[in-house]
Motif scaffolding. Structure first.
Motif, mmCIF file in Angstrom:
data_model
loop_
_atom_site.group_PDB
_atom_site.id
_atom_site.type_symbol
_atom_site.label_atom_id
_atom_site.label_comp_id
_atom_site.label_asym_id
_atom_site.label_seq_id
_atom_site.Cartn_x
_atom_site.Cartn_y
_atom_site.Cartn_z
ATOM 1 N N ASP A 237 -7.421 -55.061 6.752
ATOM 2 C CA ASP A 237 -6.344 -55.971 6.343
ATOM 3 C C ASP A 237 -6.609 -57.319 7.017
ATOM 4 O OD1 ASP A 237 -4.050 -57.281 5.733
ATOM 5 O OD2 ASP A 237 -2.732 -55.560 6.119
ATOM 6 N N LEU A 238 -7.277 -58.228 6.297
ATOM 7 C CA LEU A 238 -7.813 -59.441 6.919
ATOM 8 C C LEU A 238 -6.751 -60.363 7.517
ATOM 9 C CD1 LEU A 238 -10.348 -60.976 7.635
ATOM 10 C CD2 LEU A 238 -10.283 -62.031 5.373
ATOM 11 N N PRO A 239 -5.718 -60.770 6.772
ATOM 12 C CA PRO A 239 -4.738 -61.697 7.349
ATOM 13 C C PRO A 239 -4.119 -61.174 8.631
ATOM 14 C CG PRO A 239 -4.342 -61.386 5.001
ATOM 15 C CD PRO A 239 -5.406 -60.446 5.373
ATOM 16 N N LYS A 240 -3.762 -59.901 8.645
ATOM 17 C CA LYS A 240 -3.112 -59.349 9.834
ATOM 18 C C LYS A 240 -4.097 -59.273 10.991
ATOM 19 C CE LYS A 240 0.566 -56.632 7.769
ATOM 20 N NZ LYS A 240 0.914 -55.292 7.279
ATOM 21 N N SER A 241 -5.341 -58.895 10.674
ATOM 22 C CA SER A 241 -6.346 -58.774 11.726
ATOM 23 C C SER A 241 -6.666 -60.151 12.320
ATOM 24 C CB SER A 241 -7.622 -58.152 11.162
ATOM 25 O OG SER A 241 -7.336 -56.914 10.594
ATOM 26 N N LYS A 242 -6.701 -61.154 11.438
ATOM 27 C CA LYS A 242 -6.948 -62.521 11.905
ATOM 28 C C LYS A 242 -5.888 -62.942 12.897
ATOM 29 C CE LYS A 242 -9.162 -65.557 8.538
ATOM 30 N NZ LYS A 242 -8.795 -66.333 7.338
ATOM 31 N N LEU A 243 -4.653 -62.708 12.505
ATOM 32 C CA LEU A 243 -3.515 -63.058 13.340
ATOM 33 C C LEU A 243 -3.623 -62.397 14.703
ATOM 34 C CD1 LEU A 243 -0.936 -64.728 12.716
ATOM 35 C CD2 LEU A 243 0.245 -62.545 12.437
ATOM 36 N N TYR A 244 -4.035 -61.138 14.661
ATOM 37 C CA TYR A 244 -4.165 -60.351 15.883
ATOM 38 C C TYR A 244 -5.235 -60.957 16.785
ATOM 39 C CZ TYR A 244 -5.868 -56.282 18.542
ATOM 40 O OH TYR A 244 -6.297 -55.425 19.521
ATOM 41 N N VAL A 245 -6.360 -61.340 16.150
ATOM 42 C CA VAL A 245 -7.450 -61.939 16.945
ATOM 43 C C VAL A 245 -6.978 -63.256 17.550
ATOM 44 C CG1 VAL A 245 -9.773 -62.943 16.829
ATOM 45 C CG2 VAL A 245 -9.265 -60.792 15.654
ATOM 46 N N GLN A 246 -6.249 -64.042 16.728
ATOM 47 C CA GLN A 246 -5.787 -65.344 17.230
ATOM 48 C C GLN A 246 -4.806 -65.186 18.379
ATOM 49 O OE1 GLN A 246 -4.492 -67.063 13.620
ATOM 50 N NE2 GLN A 246 -6.461 -68.068 13.208
ATOM 51 N N GLN A 247 -3.938 -64.217 18.241
ATOM 52 C CA GLN A 247 -2.969 -63.982 19.320
ATOM 53 C C GLN A 247 -3.666 -63.600 20.613
ATOM 54 O OE1 GLN A 247 -0.382 -61.097 17.642
ATOM 55 N NE2 GLN A 247 1.046 -62.622 16.825
ATOM 56 N N MET A 248 -4.661 -62.758 20.466
ATOM 57 C CA MET A 248 -5.418 -62.352 21.637
ATOM 58 C C MET A 248 -6.177 -63.545 22.223
ATOM 59 S SD MET A 248 -4.945 -59.169 22.268
ATOM 60 C CE MET A 248 -6.317 -58.474 23.184
ATOM 61 N N ALA A 249 -6.676 -64.383 21.307
ATOM 62 C CA ALA A 249 -7.443 -65.552 21.755
ATOM 63 C C ALA A 249 -6.562 -66.503 22.560
ATOM 64 C CB ALA A 249 -8.060 -66.264 20.565
ATOM 65 N N ALA A 250 -5.306 -66.609 22.174
ATOM 66 C CA ALA A 250 -4.405 -67.526 22.851
ATOM 67 C C ALA A 250 -4.222 -67.150 24.315
ATOM 68 C CB ALA A 250 -3.060 -67.543 22.123
#
Lengths: 438, 352
Positions: free
Chosen positions: A40-53
């Motif tokens: 699930d790309l959009p959700k996974s992206k969000l997850y990566v970004q949150q972790m990146a923050a």
């Protein structure tokens, strides 16, 4: 873009659902690689970004996300195929395989479709192997429950799990099964493919594995010294070895008092015997050995068969085949037309066949009885094989009469007694031998 | 090796099909099933066989009578088979009625029973009865009665315990066996066609070594039944004593046997449980009991005397002396011992 990404891209060039997304994290560009049908790309992206923050550098981010860091290309390709999300840094120096938020592809826990348990929990195994194993672990929380997993297959790697209770299942049995599962070379598509790995039984109607949908039943089998196998995407627990007792007793029987459960099992035995010998007995008595009848009964049978053009054997085989056809057809019918067809098939056909004097009333009673009786046993495949075994007895009966019925019956039992799976005979009632707890 | 196995299997299957003889199997509706076989001999020469065959239809109350004549029974059976529309299946024969002129000819009767016993088709459990009338009349009498089932003659002999304790059934094998017995004789029921019912029971002929020696009445036979078969206890028998009628609800018998020198002794106690159905005024229970005991004892001594005169051990008393007399001497039971037999027969009637 560096080597690895290019290589992967070329590898998956003819997959339209393959994606490589560029993303800026902490001012460094990274590539997210995967299949958007599995991830699930959009959700996974969000997850990566949150972790990146919350991470200071890319390296920290990757360490936070996964423990599979800096793997080789082959490993990456394998992970992509398994539905993982791969992160590769732009300079190609760092990569990580992470568990993404996956597309929801498997159904949740539902009610059983092929079995209808009475007085029991209505959970059924689903398609996901981990959920299935989880369901067992949840209800059987002991450290003696062992779990071995395998990846088998030639074209695809399919997940296979073996569960047993240490100290219950015999050690040599576990060893043998373990060996057999490790030796699998070909693809395992169906239960029968798996079945073949346990020994040559190509022409046998009896499977090495007993498929059940019910966690209760699987747990009971585990406690009774047996092994339970799970196949990925197969909503059944496969109990190994399959014993005759599986056909006659279900663990849910014991929710009733002993006398009632004994009665239920007795009726199943009667059902099996009736399915096997009733049509054969009809043919034998009507055409070969009518002298066995008492006078009144002989006259009654004579009357009910008066004017029927077909011989008893033809009549019986026609009806038995017809009924088996109907049973098979009803399974495939859509639910919306099923009842209508059943009515036409059952009621009108039965009525018409009798009124046309094509078969006798008595035979219709016999056929109805065996169809219902054959469903008294537990497990769809058991019911099927019992229905198959009645044919040889029927043919023997038409040749040798009563003698044929009983020889056929005895030979059926001899045949069943000759079946073994890993040296455990099919006709044992329970596996007595226990393994070590060590 | 594998190919070899396949050939072997093929041979087995071929032989199954060839050896089974399944081409001459006839379904039950393609067979004619006679229920009763009547045998008589006309003018002392030709055998005449009569078959009663039910016609299957909706209520199956009709049957037809088929007759045939010939030199031997086997030839007549074969001839009937030839002339019949369907295959004749003699395996359902339940009753064999023999006309008395044939039955009283010892030689021929013996031969007849031997034939019936040896015949593979005719079941040896079929019952035997003797009639004084023309056999054909007895069998055709069934069709004249309104609403009587085709199998009624057979049903007549199988009413079940308690309904008619006088009637008994004797299968072929017992008749066949009787000449070989040293210590027991048997009886064959005698019937004739009734006016309103299909059959009337007339008594029984006593067979001694395959020879009919005398006839006894139904009343007497009931007593014999009590002695011979302890399981058929003669329940439900209704006795009329003139001033009262009673029903025997249960009976049991105890025999004690002993030898006094050369004379066999039996002391026998018959216990009857009775139920009074009706009585005249002023008659006490005690009087009824005494009267019943007297009548039964009298009846017994009458038959005993009669059979001792004709050296026919119909009660089967000899059976009880097997442990007292050696086997060789038992051969002479009927002539040596039985006429000397003394029986202390006592009846104890009890109210229920």
């Amino acid at each position: 873009m560096k080597n690895i990404v290019k290589e992967i891209e070329s590898k998956f060039s003819n997959h339209d659902d393959f994606f490589i997304e560029e993303e800026l994290v902490d001012k460094t560009a990274i590539y997210l690689i995967g299949f958007n049908t599995l991830v699930d790309l959009p959700k996974s992206k969000l997850y990566v970004q949150q972790m990146a923050a919350s991470s200071t550098s890319l390296k920290v981010l990757l360490t936070n996300l996964s423990d599979q860091i800096n793997v080789d290309t082959a490993q990456i390709i394998k992970s992509v195929l398994e539905g993982k999300l791969v992160i590769v840094s732009k300079d190609d120096e760092e990569n990580a395989v992470i568990d993404p938020i996956a597309q929801n592809l498997s159904s949740s826990i539902e009610e059983p479709k092929n079995e209808s348990p009475i007085q029991s929990s209505t959970d059924a195994f689903g398609e996901d192997i981990n959920i299935n194993v989880g369901m067992i672990r949840k209800s059987l929380n002991t450290e003696r429950l062992c779990h071995c997993s395998y990846q088998v297959g030639e074209l695809e790697k399919r997940k296979l799990s073996m569960l047993y209770v240490k100290g219950r299942a015999p050690n040599d049995l576990i060893e043998k099964v373990n060996q057999q599962l490790n030796q699998i070379k070909s693809d395992i598509e169906t239960i029968d493919d798996l079945n073949k790995q346990f020994g040559q039984r190509r022409l046998s109607p009896v499977s090495h594995l007993f498929a059940t949908e019910l966690p209760v039943q699987a747990i009971h089998s585990l406690k009774k010294n047996r092994i339970v196998l799970f196949l990925d995407n197969c909503p059944f627990a496969l109990v190994f070895p399959h014993l005759v007792w599986d056909m006659l007793s279900s663990v849910n029987d014991r929710n009733f008092p002993f006398v009632l459960s004994f009665m239920l099992r007795l009726f199943r035995v009667i059902g099996v015997v009736a399915t096997l010998i009733l049509p054969a007995l009809y043919v034998a008595l009507v055409s070969v050995n009518p002298e066995v009848f008492k006078t009144d009964l002989a006259l009654f049978v004579l009357k009910s068969r008066e004017g029927i053009p077909l011989s008893a054997f033809l009549e019986t085989i026609a009806m038995v085949v017809l009924v088996d056809l109907i049973l098979e057809a009803i399974v495939r019918l859509p639910k919306s037309v099923g009842p209508a067809i059943t009515m036409v098939g059952g009621v009108i056909l039965g009525q018409a066949v009798v009124e046309a004097k094509l078969v006798s009333n008595l035979l219709v009673i016999v056929i109805t009885a065996i169809v219902i009786a054959s469903s008294a046993v537990i497990g769809m495949q058991n019911s099927l094989y019992i229905r198959l075994l009645k044919y040889p007895i029927l043919i023997l009966a038409s040749l040798f009469g009563i003698l044929g019925v009983f020889t056929g019956f005895i030979f059926t039992i001899i045949y069943l007694a000759s079946l073994t799976s890993n040296d455990i005979p099919y006709l044992t009632f329970r596996i007595e031998q226990k393994g070590d707890t060590k | 090796m594998k190919k070899n196995k396949r050939y072997k299997l093929l041979i087995v299957f071929m032989s199954i099909i060839l050896l089974c003889g399944c081409w001459d199997i006839k379904d039950i509706n393609k067979r004619t099933i006679p229920l009763v076989l009547g045998i008589s001999k006309e003018d002392g020469k030709e055998y005449k066989l009569t078959l009663q065959i039910p016609i299957p239809n909706k209520d199956s109350k009709i049957s037809r009578i088929v007759t045939g004549k010939g030199e031997t029974i086997a030839s007549v059976l074969g001839q009937m088979r030839t002339n019949s529309e369907d295959a004749v299946d003699y395996s359902q024969i339940r009753l064999i009625v023999i006309q008395n002129n044939l039955a009283h000819n010892q030689q021929e009767f013996k031969g007849l029973i031997k034939f019936l016993m040896d015949s593979e088709e005719i079941p040896s459990r079929a019952l035997v009865a003797i009639t004084d009338e023309n056999v054909e009349n007895v069998l055709s009498n069934i069709n004249d009665k309104l609403g009587v089932h085709a199998s009624s003659i057979y049903d007549y002999f199988n009413k079940g315990a308690g309904w008619a304790p006088e009637i008994f059934s004797t299968p072929i094998w017992e008749v066949y066996r009787s000449p070989f017995l040293y210590t027991r004789d048997i009886a064959v029921p005698v019937v004739r066609s009734g006016k309103d019912t299909v059959l009337i029971f007339e008594g029984s002929d006593i067979l001694k070594k395959g020879k009919i020696v005398e006839r006894i009445s139904p009343d007497e036979y009931q007593l014999i039944n009590v002695f011979q078969n302890e399981n058929k206890k003669g329940k439900g028998k209704i006795e009329s004593l003139g001033f009262a009628s009673i029903m025997i609800t249960n009976s049991s018998i105890q025999n004690i046997t002993s030898m006094k020198g050369n004379q066999p002794l039996v002391s026998s106690d018959l216990n009857l449980k009775i139920h009074i159905l009706e009585r005249k005024e002023g008659i006490t229970d005690h009087m009824i009991q005494k009267e019943l005991e007297k009548i039964t004892e009298k009846r017994f001594y009458h038959i005993l005397k009669q059979t001792q005169r004709s050296h026919t051990d119909i009660f089967g008393f000899g059976q009880q002396f097997h442990h007292l007399i050696s086997y060789h001497e038992l051969k002479d039971w009927r002539n040596e011992y039985y006429p000397k037999l003394r029986v202390d027969f006592e009846v104890h009637a009890n109210m229920e």
